[in-house]
Design a protein around this motif. Structure first.
Motif, PDB file in Angstrom:
ATOM      1  N   VAL A  71       0.871  -1.167   0.000  1.00 25.26           N
ATOM      2  CA  VAL A  71       0.000   0.000   0.000  1.00 25.26           C
ATOM      3  C   VAL A  71       0.911   1.221   0.000  1.00 25.26           C
ATOM      4  CG1 VAL A  71      -1.778   1.274   1.248  1.00 25.26           C
ATOM      5  CG2 VAL A  71      -1.825  -1.230   1.215  1.00 25.26           C
ATOM      6  N   LEU A  72       0.785   2.045  -1.034  1.00 28.45           N
ATOM      7  CA  LEU A  72       1.679   3.187  -1.230  1.00 28.45           C
ATOM      8  C   LEU A  72       0.957   4.472  -0.847  1.00 28.45           C
ATOM      9  CD1 LEU A  72       3.004   2.023  -4.711  1.00 28.45           C
ATOM     10  CD2 LEU A  72       3.999   1.569  -2.451  1.00 28.45           C
ATOM     11  N   ASP A  73       1.630   5.306  -0.057  1.00 29.29           N
ATOM     12  CA  ASP A  73       1.037   6.550   0.430  1.00 29.29           C
ATOM     13  C   ASP A  73       2.110   7.624   0.515  1.00 29.29           C
ATOM     14  OD1 ASP A  73      -0.963   8.231   1.454  1.00 29.29           O
ATOM     15  OD2 ASP A  73      -0.472   7.711   3.520  1.00 29.29           O
ATOM     16  N   GLY A  74       1.668   8.858   0.665  1.00 29.78           N
ATOM     17  CA  GLY A  74       2.596   9.961   0.880  1.00 29.78           C
ATOM     18  C   GLY A  74       3.177  10.535  -0.394  1.00 29.78           C
ATOM     19  N   THR A  75       2.544  10.251  -1.515  1.00 31.35           N
ATOM     20  CA  THR A  75       3.046  10.763  -2.790  1.00 31.35           C
ATOM     21  C   THR A  75       1.892  10.824  -3.793  1.00 31.35           C
ATOM     22  OG1 THR A  75       4.740  10.453  -4.469  1.00 31.35           O
ATOM     23  CG2 THR A  75       3.707   8.474  -3.626  1.00 31.35           C
ATOM     24  N   GLY A  76       2.068  11.567  -4.841  1.00 32.22           N
ATOM     25  CA  GLY A  76       1.055  11.654  -5.888  1.00 32.22           C
ATOM     26  C   GLY A  76       1.193  10.520  -6.881  1.00 32.22           C
ATOM     27  N   PRO A  77       0.430  10.581  -7.981  1.00 26.06           N
ATOM     28  CA  PRO A  77       0.471   9.513  -8.987  1.00 26.06           C
ATOM     29  C   PRO A  77       1.865   9.249  -9.555  1.00 26.06           C
ATOM     30  CG  PRO A  77      -1.397  10.958  -9.387  1.00 26.06           C
ATOM     31  CD  PRO A  77      -0.578  11.594  -8.293  1.00 26.06           C
ATOM     32  N   ALA A  78       2.653  10.299  -9.768  1.00 27.55           N
ATOM     33  CA  ALA A  78       4.009  10.094 -10.302  1.00 27.55           C
ATOM     34  C   ALA A  78       4.875   9.356  -9.290  1.00 27.55           C
ATOM     35  CB  ALA A  78       4.647  11.433 -10.657  1.00 27.55           C
ATOM     36  N   GLY A  79       4.711   9.677  -8.003  1.00 27.35           N
ATOM     37  CA  GLY A  79       5.465   8.991  -6.959  1.00 27.35           C
ATOM     38  C   GLY A  79       5.063   7.541  -6.821  1.00 27.35           C
ATOM     39  N   VAL A  80       3.769   7.269  -6.977  1.00 27.60           N
ATOM     40  CA  VAL A  80       3.292   5.887  -6.944  1.00 27.60           C
ATOM     41  C   VAL A  80       3.933   5.102  -8.080  1.00 27.60           C
ATOM     42  CG1 VAL A  80       1.269   4.408  -7.267  1.00 27.60           C
ATOM     43  CG2 VAL A  80       1.136   6.372  -5.728  1.00 27.60           C
ATOM     44  N   GLN A  81       3.957   5.692  -9.273  1.00 27.44           N
ATOM     45  CA  GLN A  81       4.571   5.021 -10.422  1.00 27.44           C
ATOM     46  C   GLN A  81       6.054   4.770 -10.182  1.00 27.44           C
ATOM     47  OE1 GLN A  81       3.006   3.718 -13.185  1.00 27.44           O
ATOM     48  NE2 GLN A  81       5.011   2.781 -13.434  1.00 27.44           N
ATOM     49  N   THR A  82       6.743   5.743  -9.600  1.00 31.69           N
ATOM     50  CA  THR A  82       8.176   5.582  -9.295  1.00 31.69           C
ATOM     51  C   THR A  82       8.390   4.426  -8.323  1.00 31.69           C
ATOM     52  OG1 THR A  82       8.597   7.921  -9.687  1.00 31.69           O
ATOM     53  CG2 THR A  82      10.214   6.736  -8.347  1.00 31.69           C
ATOM     54  N   ARG A  83       7.549   4.338  -7.307  1.00 29.10           N
ATOM     55  CA  ARG A  83       7.686   3.263  -6.328  1.00 29.10           C
ATOM     56  C   ARG A  83       7.377   1.904  -6.942  1.00 29.10           C
ATOM     57  NH1 ARG A  83       5.016   6.177  -1.036  1.00 29.10           N
ATOM     58  NH2 ARG A  83       6.646   7.751  -0.800  1.00 29.10           N
ATOM     59  N   ILE A  84       6.377   1.849  -7.807  1.00 26.27           N
ATOM     60  CA  ILE A  84       6.058   0.582  -8.476  1.00 26.27           C
ATOM     61  C   ILE A  84       7.206   0.185  -9.412  1.00 26.27           C
ATOM     62  CG2 ILE A  84       4.507  -0.513 -10.155  1.00 26.27           C
ATOM     63  CD1 ILE A  84       2.206   0.924  -8.717  1.00 26.27           C
ATOM     64  N   ASP A  85       7.786   1.167 -10.097  1.00 28.95           N
ATOM     65  CA  ASP A  85       8.955   0.878 -10.941  1.00 28.95           C
ATOM     66  C   ASP A  85      10.098   0.310 -10.110  1.00 28.95           C
ATOM     67  OD1 ASP A  85       7.556   1.797 -13.139  1.00 28.95           O
ATOM     68  OD2 ASP A  85       8.561   3.761 -13.181  1.00 28.95           O
ATOM     69  N   ALA A  86      10.299   0.867  -8.906  1.00 24.90           N
ATOM     70  CA  ALA A  86      11.357   0.373  -8.021  1.00 24.90           C
ATOM     71  C   ALA A  86      11.051  -1.049  -7.555  1.00 24.90           C
ATOM     72  CB  ALA A  86      11.521   1.303  -6.821  1.00 24.90           C
ATOM     73  N   LEU A  87       9.793  -1.333  -7.227  1.00 25.26           N
ATOM     74  CA  LEU A  87       9.400  -2.695  -6.853  1.00 25.26           C
ATOM     75  C   LEU A  87       9.621  -3.663  -8.010  1.00 25.26           C
ATOM     76  CD1 LEU A  87       6.091  -2.035  -4.891  1.00 25.26           C
ATOM     77  CD2 LEU A  87       8.191  -3.011  -3.952  1.00 25.26           C
ATOM     78  N   GLN A  88       9.268  -3.224  -9.208  1.00 24.19           N
ATOM     79  CA  GLN A  88       9.441  -4.067 -10.392  1.00 24.19           C
ATOM     80  C   GLN A  88      10.924  -4.360 -10.622  1.00 24.19           C
ATOM     81  OE1 GLN A  88       8.111  -2.361 -14.107  1.00 24.19           O
ATOM     82  NE2 GLN A  88       7.658  -4.374 -14.941  1.00 24.19           N
ATOM     83  N   ALA A  89      11.771  -3.365 -10.450  1.00 23.91           N
ATOM     84  CA  ALA A  89      13.209  -3.573 -10.626  1.00 23.91           C
ATOM     85  C   ALA A  89      13.753  -4.527  -9.569  1.00 23.91           C
ATOM     86  CB  ALA A  89      13.935  -2.232 -10.549  1.00 23.91           C
ATOM     87  N   ALA A  90      13.293  -4.382  -8.340  1.00 27.40           N
ATOM     88  CA  ALA A  90      13.746  -5.282  -7.272  1.00 27.40           C
ATOM     89  C   ALA A  90      13.252  -6.707  -7.512  1.00 27.40           C
ATOM     90  CB  ALA A  90      13.257  -4.778  -5.919  1.00 27.40           C
ATOM     91  N   ALA A  91      12.032  -6.841  -8.014  1.00 30.45           N
ATOM     92  CA  ALA A  91      11.462  -8.169  -8.256  1.00 30.45           C
ATOM     93  C   ALA A  91      12.079  -8.845  -9.472  1.00 30.45           C
ATOM     94  CB  ALA A  91       9.946  -8.066  -8.432  1.00 30.45           C
ATOM     95  N   ALA A  92      12.790  -8.089 -10.304  1.00 30.20           N
ATOM     96  CA  ALA A  92      13.414  -8.665 -11.495  1.00 30.20           C
ATOM     97  C   ALA A  92      14.657  -9.479 -11.162  1.00 30.20           C
ATOM     98  CB  ALA A  92      13.768  -7.556 -12.487  1.00 30.20           C
ATOM     99  N   ASP A  93      15.106  -9.430  -9.924  1.00 32.14           N
ATOM    100  CA  ASP A  93      16.279 -10.192  -9.487  1.00 32.14           C
ATOM    101  C   ASP A  93      16.063 -11.671  -9.811  1.00 32.14           C
ATOM    102  OD1 ASP A  93      18.379 -11.415  -8.191  1.00 32.14           O
ATOM    103  OD2 ASP A  93      18.014 -10.453  -6.266  1.00 32.14           O
ATOM    104  N   LEU A  94      17.035 -12.283 -10.460  1.00 37.78           N
ATOM    105  CA  LEU A  94      16.910 -13.691 -10.852  1.00 37.78           C
ATOM    106  C   LEU A  94      16.703 -14.609  -9.654  1.00 37.78           C
ATOM    107  CD1 LEU A  94      19.593 -13.965 -13.667  1.00 37.78           C
ATOM    108  CD2 LEU A  94      17.115 -13.876 -13.905  1.00 37.78           C
ATOM    109  N   ALA A  95      17.244 -14.244  -8.502  1.00 41.74           N
ATOM    110  CA  ALA A  95      17.082 -15.081  -7.313  1.00 41.74           C
ATOM    111  C   ALA A  95      15.626 -15.138  -6.872  1.00 41.74           C
ATOM    112  CB  ALA A  95      17.957 -14.553  -6.172  1.00 41.74           C
ATOM    113  N   LEU A  96      14.825 -14.165  -7.278  1.00 39.73           N
ATOM    114  CA  LEU A  96      13.413 -14.127  -6.891  1.00 39.73           C
ATOM    115  C   LEU A  96      12.489 -14.686  -7.974  1.00 39.73           C
ATOM    116  CD1 LEU A  96      13.287 -10.561  -5.309  1.00 39.73           C
ATOM    117  CD2 LEU A  96      13.423 -12.756  -4.126  1.00 39.73           C
TER     118      LEU A  96
END
Length: 101
Positions: free
Chosen positions: A34-59
């Motif tokens: 659950v993402l809070d404390g930011t507008g739509p652009a911040g939500v997108q940035t956080r989702i992009d960061a989650l996507q990059a972290a989830a791209a790790d081959l170990a996961l």
């Protein structure tokens, strides 16, 4: 380890031990952010960061078995948590309900 006459060595179970939670839950529950404390652009940035972290081959196996979803707190307040406001980290352009990714 020396063998004592008349005693057998203990048999070791070849199967991995089953974690306690797996006895009740055969599937790992969804991982919801659950993402809070930011507008739509911040939500997108956080989702992009989650996507990059989830791209790790170990996961890779974890991502296949466990749905990872993110939603903004504003969307949850306006539409409710069961509405299709959740964005799968693997496919953030999609909107799904948390119970049907």
């Amino acid at each position: 380890m020396p063998t004592i006459p008349g005693r057998r060595r203990p048999a070791f179970n070849q199967e991995p031990a089953l974690e306690d939670w797996r006895k009740r839950y055969p599937l790992f529950p969804r991982l919801l952010f659950v993402l809070d404390g930011t507008g739509p652009a911040g939500v997108q940035t956080r989702i992009d960061a989650l996507q990059a972290a989830a791209a790790d081959l170990a996961l890779a196996d974890f991502r296949q078995d466990v749905p990872i979803l993110a939603a903004s707190l504003v969307d949850l307040f306006h539409n409710g948590p069961s509405a299709p406001v959740w964005r799968p980290v693997q496919d953030p352009d999609r909107r799904v309900a948390w119970h049907k990714p």
